[in-house]
Design an enzyme around this catalytic site. Structure first.
Site, short mmCIF file in Angstrom:
data_model
loop_
_atom_site.label_atom_id
_atom_site.label_comp_id
_atom_site.label_asym_id
_atom_site.label_seq_id
_atom_site.Cartn_x
_atom_site.Cartn_y
_atom_site.Cartn_z
N ARG A 1 0.82 -1.22 0.00
CA ARG A 1 0.00 0.00 0.00
C ARG A 1 0.85 1.26 0.00
NH1 ARG A 1 -3.68 -1.14 4.88
NH2 ARG A 1 -2.95 -3.29 4.97
N GLU B 1 1.26 -9.82 14.01
CA GLU B 1 0.41 -10.23 15.12
C GLU B 1 0.65 -11.71 15.45
OE1 GLU B 1 -3.59 -9.11 14.45
OE2 GLU B 1 -4.13 -9.35 16.57
O1 LIG Z 1 2.67 -0.57 11.84
P1 LIG Z 1 2.47 -2.03 11.56
O2 LIG Z 1 1.74 -2.74 12.68
O3 LIG Z 1 3.73 -2.72 11.18
O4 LIG Z 1 1.45 -2.15 10.35
C1 LIG Z 1 1.44 -1.27 9.25
C2 LIG Z 1 1.64 -2.01 7.96
O5 LIG Z 1 0.53 -2.90 7.76
C3 LIG Z 1 -0.02 -2.66 6.47
O6 LIG Z 1 0.60 -3.42 5.48
P2 LIG Z 1 0.40 -4.99 5.33
O7 LIG Z 1 1.52 -5.70 6.05
O8 LIG Z 1 -1.00 -5.35 5.71
O9 LIG Z 1 0.68 -5.24 3.79
P3 LIG Z 1 0.06 -4.65 2.42
O10 LIG Z 1 0.54 -3.23 2.29
O11 LIG Z 1 0.69 -5.54 1.41
O12 LIG Z 1 -1.46 -4.73 2.49
C4 LIG Z 1 0.27 -1.20 6.20
O13 LIG Z 1 0.22 -0.89 4.81
C5 LIG Z 1 1.65 -1.03 6.79
O14 LIG Z 1 2.69 -1.38 5.88
N1 LIG Z 2 -6.82 -1.13 11.09
C1 LIG Z 2 -6.08 -1.20 9.97
N2 LIG Z 2 -6.59 -0.76 8.81
C2 LIG Z 2 -5.86 -0.84 7.68
N3 LIG Z 2 -4.62 -1.35 7.63
C3 LIG Z 2 -4.07 -1.81 8.77
N4 LIG Z 2 -2.86 -2.34 9.03
C4 LIG Z 2 -2.81 -2.63 10.35
N5 LIG Z 2 -3.95 -2.28 10.96
C5 LIG Z 2 -4.77 -1.76 9.99
#
Ligand SMILES: O=P(O)(O)OC[C@H]1O[C@H](OP(=O)(O)OP(=O)(O)O)[C@H](O)[C@@H]1O
Ligand SMILES: Nc1ncnc2[nH]cnc12
Length: 181
Positions: A67, A104
């Site tokens: 993202r 998590e």
């Molecule tokens: O602060 P944290 O607890 O580390 O979480 C934040 C991360 O989680 C989400 O990505 P995700 O790992 O879900 O991957 P994505 O971007 O591929 O959806 C978001 O885009 C951040 O990169």
């Molecule tokens: N609540 C949330 N919404 C979207 N992305 C996330 N990544 C971790 N927590 C999230």
């Protein structure tokens, strides 16, 4: 100034889709696809994230898969810098350095190419959202391992109660966020 910021954050919040109990009960998922799909919303996000860094001598914007890529390329273009992808393990084709981080349940790994940044670089780290901060701290450690300096980090959303921004500040990196939940 504060008034302008709160107006911007109300505007952006009105375009973010909040999904209760997704992906698990008790979590409200903040979906930015509805914001990025809107031309004005997208422009305000990029302008708002870029503004503090227009005169800071940033050499590269680094964004975290997946993202973070939605904002990273546009921000690099806006700031006139290069772009560095921080990818999940096994995606980059050349030699990499890796850093594991806590999820998590279990752990995952982030990687950059060994030659993606070096001493003298002034890097802005960006992502869509900061939650626990584990992902951002791992990315910061990766750049430090190749001698590059992270000037600051910037996120659209801060999930304040999860403490990620504090964790990143404790790691010695400033945190900028457009809106907080
Ligand atoms: O602060 P944290 O607890 O580390 O979480 C934040 C991360 O989680 C989400 O990505 P995700 O790992 O879900 O991957 P994505 O971007 O591929 O959806 C978001 O885009 C951040 O990169
Ligand atoms: N609540 C949330 N919404 C979207 N992305 C996330 N990544 C971790 N927590 C999230």
């Amino acid at each position: 100034m504060g008034g302008e910021n709160s107006q911007l954050s109300s505007y952006l919040k009105s375009m973010i889709r909040s999904l209760p109990d997704h992906p698990i009960p008790g979590v409200t998922f903040r979906d930015i696809t509805t914001l990025m799909d809107d031309p004005t919303g997208f422009a305000r996000v990029i302008d708002g994230m870029a503004e503090p860094f227009l005169e800071q001598g940033i050499t590269k914007v680094a964004a975290i898969e997946a993202r973070g890529f939605m904002v990273g390329g546009a921000l690099a273009y806006r700031l006139g810098t290069g772009f560095v992808p921080v990818r999940k393990k096994g995606k980059l084709p050349y030699k990499t350095v890796s850093m594991s981080y806590e999820l998590e349940y279990g752990t995952d790994e982030l990687e950059i190419h060994v030659d993606a940044a070096q001493a003298g670089d002034r890097i802005l780290l960006v992502d869509d959202l900061i939650a626990t901060g584990g992902t951002a701290v791992a990315a910061i450690q990766l750049f430090r391992s190749v001698g590059a300096e992270i000037i600051a980090s910037s996120f659209i959303i801060d999930l304040v109660d999860l403490g990620g921004a504090e964790k990143v500040r404790a790691a010695g990196v400033d945190v900028y966020t457009l809106l907080q939940y």
